[in-house]
Scaffold this motif. Structure first.
Motif, PDB file in Angstrom:
ATOM      1  N   PRO A 162      98.887 -61.068 -30.396  1.00  0.00           N
ATOM      2  CA  PRO A 162      99.364 -60.379 -29.194  1.00  0.00           C
ATOM      3  C   PRO A 162      99.005 -61.134 -27.913  1.00  0.00           C
ATOM      4  CG  PRO A 162      97.304 -59.433 -29.897  1.00  0.00           C
ATOM      5  CD  PRO A 162      97.633 -60.510 -30.899  1.00  0.00           C
ATOM      6  N   GLY A 163      98.071 -62.095 -28.004  1.00  0.00           N
ATOM      7  CA  GLY A 163      97.621 -62.868 -26.860  1.00  0.00           C
ATOM      8  C   GLY A 163      96.234 -63.403 -27.149  1.00  0.00           C
ATOM      9  N   PRO A 164      95.680 -64.249 -26.272  1.00  0.00           N
ATOM     10  CA  PRO A 164      94.341 -64.787 -26.494  1.00  0.00           C
ATOM     11  C   PRO A 164      93.307 -63.667 -26.563  1.00  0.00           C
ATOM     12  CG  PRO A 164      95.463 -65.955 -24.717  1.00  0.00           C
ATOM     13  CD  PRO A 164      96.299 -64.753 -25.030  1.00  0.00           C
ATOM     14  N   GLY A 165      92.234 -63.894 -27.344  1.00  0.00           N
ATOM     15  CA  GLY A 165      91.154 -62.921 -27.386  1.00  0.00           C
ATOM     16  C   GLY A 165      90.555 -62.700 -26.013  1.00  0.00           C
ATOM     17  N   LYS A 166      90.187 -61.453 -25.717  1.00  0.00           N
ATOM     18  CA  LYS A 166      89.593 -61.134 -24.418  1.00  0.00           C
ATOM     19  C   LYS A 166      88.234 -61.814 -24.253  1.00  0.00           C
ATOM     20  CE  LYS A 166      92.789 -58.227 -22.933  1.00  0.00           C
ATOM     21  NZ  LYS A 166      93.743 -58.336 -24.048  1.00  0.00           N
TER      22      LYS A 166
END
Length: 560
Positions: free
Chosen positions: A230-234
């Motif tokens: 879903p996107g880079p890790g926070k």
């Protein structure tokens, strides 16, 4: 984000338990630290068989679906991930998948239908011996070999169709193997795929990528800035450390140098609740169980003759003996001492979460040493020379049992089992091994018995555990013609209601035959430091939603 890839381990799938580590060693104060009692075996999801390997893979590989589990219905729910849309065609026998066109491997190459088809080609290749080889059993075979070209049709850069020979409830479940990059593995020797160098330096398309792996010490993941799903890790870093000693594990948890620990032992729960307000405890539904795997056949002879000679194991080939062993082990006493209300005696390896499929007529074997002695005597085992050990045909009943170090509960189990069987006249040498070493011996069928933990799939498919002897994860070497028939009927049933009656009959046969001694189901307790926010510990896994993890004020109990 929901967990997209189940730890899809067949029934052999073996549990690796989390332990502890020290944040300060890496100098990363804002990193999340999860500790391991044993190392991963590989980062290749096609060949891994350990739980933690599968868990870590969810952070690295593109997942086919977002998956959740409805605990009330006992069923999986599928939502889009790499697969944007899907459609059942040809009266349900074919599944058309529309794949996203914006997901890339970290080297910039698009994740494609060709990667997915290649992955399933490897899964279906017997030289690979994938633990997920049963996923292709109901696709198309030609001359008894998986026909990948007839089974998987690529229509264009984003569209593909999986062809099945019939419709059945697990079709989507069997499409959940995360793809690996074809351009990296296309020339790999399939017979040695488990040892491929790229398994140690995987190419990521998930929220994290592998930064460093120091075997038996540490795995460092770093946020994959190129991830679009879903996107880079926070968090910039998630660190896994391998420390075996359970006392050290608990100490480091209380010191705050470990953010997540699993399992928390029953004896420590009240102390943590009373004295450590910065630690929250999460209880999982029973998906994992303890058992003793008995070698039902002579694995040495089976391997030496390439499967041509199948003869009963000298000790455990007789069902009466296996029943006796289950009667002779105080499973409830062990469970009460180490799990209390967090345990439930097992009658088979069908999890209680599948309420619709459980055979409620079956009852756990009670602890009954006298019944055990009678069964052993009936099977021809008696102490003919008065040395305190049963014998038959000049062979003493003595063997070794493997178990993995780093788990205090399992060490306790081993001690009690050894003493219980000694009282029956059976000499057991307990053999504690590094988990990775033990799993290697299990894979090679180099054992008489082993004590281990297993996590079951969240879609019922017991074919790899109790099916064909050639399946590398039929750990017991169990064979039963009626079970073979029931497996086909259950897997090809049009719906769960129809399948349930076949699953219940299999449970009854396993209860009678005791290929394993099924110990108990475990409601695992996971400890999470409140500084680690947005965790989503649930039946899908402790790393579910790892991309959303953040570090924050422990006093702010709610997630961001």
């Amino acid at each position: 984000m929901s967990r997209r890839y189940l730890a899809l381990l067949p029934l052999f799938c073996l549990l690796i338990l989390l332990s502890c580590g020290k944040r300060g060693e890496s100098g990363l104060k804002d990193a999340a630290v999860v500790a391991l009692s044993g190392d991963v075996e590989s980062f290749n999801p096609i060949v891994t068989s350990s739980t933690i390997s599968a868990e870590v893979a969810t952070a690295l590989y593109p997942q086919m679906f977002n998956i959740t589990f409805d605990l009330i219905a006992g069923k999986l729910i599928y939502e889009p991930a790499l697969v944007k849309r899907w459609e059942f065609l040809n009266e349900g026998r074919d599944v058309k998948l529309i794949i996203r066109n914006d997901v890339r491997w970290e080297n910039g190459v698009l994740v494609s239908p060709q990667d997915i088809k290649f992955t399933y080609e490897l899964v279906g290749d017997p030289d690979v011996a994938s633990p997920r080889s049963n996923y292709i059993d109901d696709m198309i075979f030609t001359n008894d070999k998986f026909d990948v070209d007839k089974s998987i049709e690529i229509l264009d850069d984003t569209t593909m169709v999986f062809h099945f020979v019939h419709t059945y409830p697990q079709q989507l479940f069997h499409l959940t193997v995360p793809p690996i990059p074809k351009h990296i593995y296309k020339d790999a020797d399939r017979r040695t795929l488990r040892a491929h160098p790229k398994n140690e330096t995987p190419l990521s398309a998930g929220p994290y990528r592998l930064e460093k792996w120091t075997r038996h010490q540490e795995i460092m993941l770093v946020a994959n800035q190129k991830c679009t799903m879903p996107g880079p890790g926070k968090l910039q870093n998630v660190i896994f450390r391998v420390i075996q000693d359970p006392t050290t594990r608990l100490t480091e948890l209380k010191k705050g140098t470990v953010d997540m620990m699993w399992p928390v032992y029953f004896d420590d729960i009240k102390d943590i609740q009373k004295n450590n307000p910065d630690i929250k405890l999460e209880t999982l539904p029973p998906r994992s169980y303890e058992s003793i795997a008995w070698a039902n056949i002579d694995f040495q002879e089976y391997g030496k003759t390439a499967g041509k000679t199948i003869r009963p194991h000298r000790f455990f080939g007789d069902a009466r003996v296996r029943q006796a062993l289950t009667y002779g082990i105080d499973r409830k006493g062990i469970m009460d001492a180490k799990l209390g209300s967090f345990g439930e005696l097992a009658v088979s390896d069908f999890s209680p979460v599948f309420r619709w499929a459980i055979n409620t007529d079956l009852r756990p074997y009670p602890y009954d040493p006298e019944r055990a002695r009678q069964l052993l005597k009936t099977a021809g085992w008696q102490d003919s020379n008065g040395d305190g050990i049963l014998d038959k045909d000049g062979v003493a009943f003595q063997f070794s049992m493997m178990y993995g170090v780093g788990n205090a509960r399992r060490a306790y189990e081993a001690t009690v089992i050894q003493e219980n069987l000694k009282q029956l006249g059976i000499a057991v040498t307990m053999l504690p091994l590094e988990p990775v070493v033990m799993y290697e011996r299990v894979a090679q069928k180099d054992y008489d018995a082993f004590l281990g933990g297993f996590i079951v799939d969240l879609a019922i498919d017991p074919s790899n555990r109790w099916g064909d002897l050639r399946n590398p994860f039929n750990n017991a070497g169990f064979q039963n013609a009626r079970v073979q028939e029931l497996l086909k009927l259950g897997l090809r049933a049009p719906n769960e209601t129809e399948a349930a009656r076949y699953w219940r009959e299999i449970q009854a046969i396993l209860h009678q035959e005791q290929p394993f001694t099924f110990m108990y189901w475990i409601k695992d307790v996971v400890a999470v430091n409140r500084r680690l926010k947005n965790t989503n510990v649930n039946i899908m896994g402790i790393l579910d939603g790892i991309d959303a993890w953040k570090i924050g004020d422990p006093a702010a109990y709610s997630s961001f």
